[in-house]
Motif scaffolding. Structure first.
Motif, PDB file in Angstrom:
ATOM      1  N   THR A 102     -17.087  -9.911  10.536  1.00  0.00           N
ATOM      2  CA  THR A 102     -16.866 -10.382  11.893  1.00  0.00           C
ATOM      3  C   THR A 102     -17.241  -9.249  12.828  1.00  0.00           C
ATOM      4  O   THR A 102     -16.920  -8.096  12.555  1.00  0.00           O
ATOM      5  CB  THR A 102     -15.379 -10.761  12.113  1.00  0.00           C
ATOM      6  N   ALA A 103     -17.951  -9.573  13.901  1.00  0.00           N
ATOM      7  CA  ALA A 103     -18.280  -8.584  14.932  1.00  0.00           C
ATOM      8  C   ALA A 103     -17.921  -9.198  16.269  1.00  0.00           C
ATOM      9  O   ALA A 103     -18.254 -10.351  16.539  1.00  0.00           O
ATOM     10  CB  ALA A 103     -19.751  -8.209  14.888  1.00  0.00           C
ATOM     11  N   LEU A 104     -17.221  -8.424  17.097  1.00  0.00           N
ATOM     12  CA  LEU A 104     -16.832  -8.945  18.398  1.00  0.00           C
ATOM     13  C   LEU A 104     -16.762  -7.837  19.429  1.00  0.00           C
ATOM     14  O   LEU A 104     -16.600  -6.664  19.097  1.00  0.00           O
ATOM     15  CB  LEU A 104     -15.485  -9.679  18.306  1.00  0.00           C
ATOM     16  N   GLU A 105     -16.922  -8.245  20.674  1.00  0.00           N
ATOM     17  CA  GLU A 105     -16.803  -7.313  21.797  1.00  0.00           C
ATOM     18  C   GLU A 105     -15.366  -7.319  22.287  1.00  0.00           C
ATOM     19  O   GLU A 105     -14.757  -8.381  22.434  1.00  0.00           O
ATOM     20  CB  GLU A 105     -17.737  -7.724  22.930  1.00  0.00           C
ATOM     21  N   ILE A 106     -14.848  -6.123  22.529  1.00  0.00           N
ATOM     22  CA  ILE A 106     -13.525  -5.997  23.134  1.00  0.00           C
ATOM     23  C   ILE A 106     -13.636  -5.077  24.339  1.00  0.00           C
ATOM     24  O   ILE A 106     -14.611  -4.335  24.478  1.00  0.00           O
ATOM     25  CB  ILE A 106     -12.469  -5.499  22.131  1.00  0.00           C
ATOM     26  N   SER A 107     -12.655  -5.104  25.188  1.00  0.00           N
ATOM     27  CA  SER A 107     -12.780  -4.386  26.463  1.00  0.00           C
ATOM     28  C   SER A 107     -12.679  -2.868  26.327  1.00  0.00           C
ATOM     29  O   SER A 107     -13.308  -2.148  27.097  1.00  0.00           O
ATOM     30  CB  SER A 107     -11.738  -4.887  27.466  1.00  0.00           C
ATOM     31  N   LYS A 108     -11.906  -2.378  25.374  1.00  0.00           N
ATOM     32  CA  LYS A 108     -11.736  -0.927  25.276  1.00  0.00           C
ATOM     33  C   LYS A 108     -11.295  -0.567  23.867  1.00  0.00           C
ATOM     34  O   LYS A 108     -10.509  -1.283  23.250  1.00  0.00           O
ATOM     35  CB  LYS A 108     -10.697  -0.459  26.290  1.00  0.00           C
ATOM     36  N   LEU A 109     -11.786   0.582  23.383  1.00  0.00           N
ATOM     37  CA  LEU A 109     -11.411   1.111  22.079  1.00  0.00           C
ATOM     38  C   LEU A 109     -10.727   2.461  22.261  1.00  0.00           C
ATOM     39  O   LEU A 109     -10.897   3.116  23.290  1.00  0.00           O
ATOM     40  CB  LEU A 109     -12.649   1.270  21.193  1.00  0.00           C
ATOM     41  N   PRO A 110      -9.963   2.912  21.264  1.00  0.00           N
ATOM     42  CA  PRO A 110      -9.329   4.225  21.369  1.00  0.00           C
ATOM     43  C   PRO A 110     -10.338   5.331  21.675  1.00  0.00           C
ATOM     44  O   PRO A 110     -11.470   5.309  21.168  1.00  0.00           O
ATOM     45  CB  PRO A 110      -8.704   4.435  19.985  1.00  0.00           C
ATOM     46  N   MET A 111      -9.943   6.265  22.498  1.00  0.00           N
ATOM     47  CA  MET A 111     -10.761   7.422  22.889  1.00  0.00           C
ATOM     48  C   MET A 111     -12.070   7.014  23.583  1.00  0.00           C
ATOM     49  O   MET A 111     -13.027   7.751  23.593  1.00  0.00           O
ATOM     50  CB  MET A 111     -11.055   8.325  21.692  1.00  0.00           C
ATOM     51  N   ASP A 112     -12.132   5.788  24.102  1.00  0.00           N
ATOM     52  CA  ASP A 112     -13.347   5.241  24.713  1.00  0.00           C
ATOM     53  C   ASP A 112     -14.516   5.176  23.735  1.00  0.00           C
ATOM     54  O   ASP A 112     -15.681   5.294  24.127  1.00  0.00           O
ATOM     55  CB  ASP A 112     -13.732   6.014  25.981  1.00  0.00           C
ATOM     56  N   ALA A 113     -14.204   4.988  22.464  1.00  0.00           N
ATOM     57  CA  ALA A 113     -15.253   4.827  21.456  1.00  0.00           C
ATOM     58  C   ALA A 113     -16.076   3.586  21.763  1.00  0.00           C
ATOM     59  O   ALA A 113     -15.611   2.663  22.438  1.00  0.00           O
ATOM     60  CB  ALA A 113     -14.633   4.716  20.065  1.00  0.00           C
TER      61      ALA A 113
END
Length: 125
Positions: A102-113
């Motif tokens: 599964t691949a999806l876009e999310i608004s933000k990841l830890p440390m701005d990864a």
């Protein structure tokens, strides 16, 4: 149940471990594009992707597995526009033995990864 911590992957950035194993199934925590030597993110998306996959490989190896035994991955992207870039890099790690994904876009990841990848795998024979 066994808790797995790899000496070859970056330290966890929160209260979690690299992976948990139950019977012969390994559940990894998500890996971002940190350099394991510096604990800093790579600057480019491509390098973050390679680091995340290399970190995931280190965790799997510590758990007695590898990419050939991955059953499913989940890829979180800060920009789905990078989908084809991740595919180009990803396919080089799986040697045509691709797992479910599964691949999806999310608004933000830890440390701005820009990317985070987690896996479910089985132990290698």
């Amino acid at each position: 149940m066994e808790r797995i911590i790899s000496n070859n992957a970056p330290d966890a950035i929160g209260p979690y471990i690299h992976a948990t194993q139950s019977n012969n199934i390994i559940f990894t925590s998500g890996q971002i594009g940190l350099n394991p030597e510096t604990n800093k993110l790579a600057e480019s998306f491509e390098e973050q992707t390679k680091n995340a996959l290399n970190n995931l490989s280190a965790v799997l190896e510590t758990a007695g597995s590898d990419f050939d035994h991955v059953l499913k991955t989940t890829i979180y992207l800060s920009d789905i526009g990078n989908f084809s870039k991740v595919n180009d890099i990803y396919k080089g790690y799986f040697n045509d033995s691709y797992p479910a994904r599964t691949a999806l876009e999310i608004s933000k990841l830890p440390m701005d990864a820009m990317i985070e990848i987690e896996a479910i795998a089985e132990k290698a024979d």
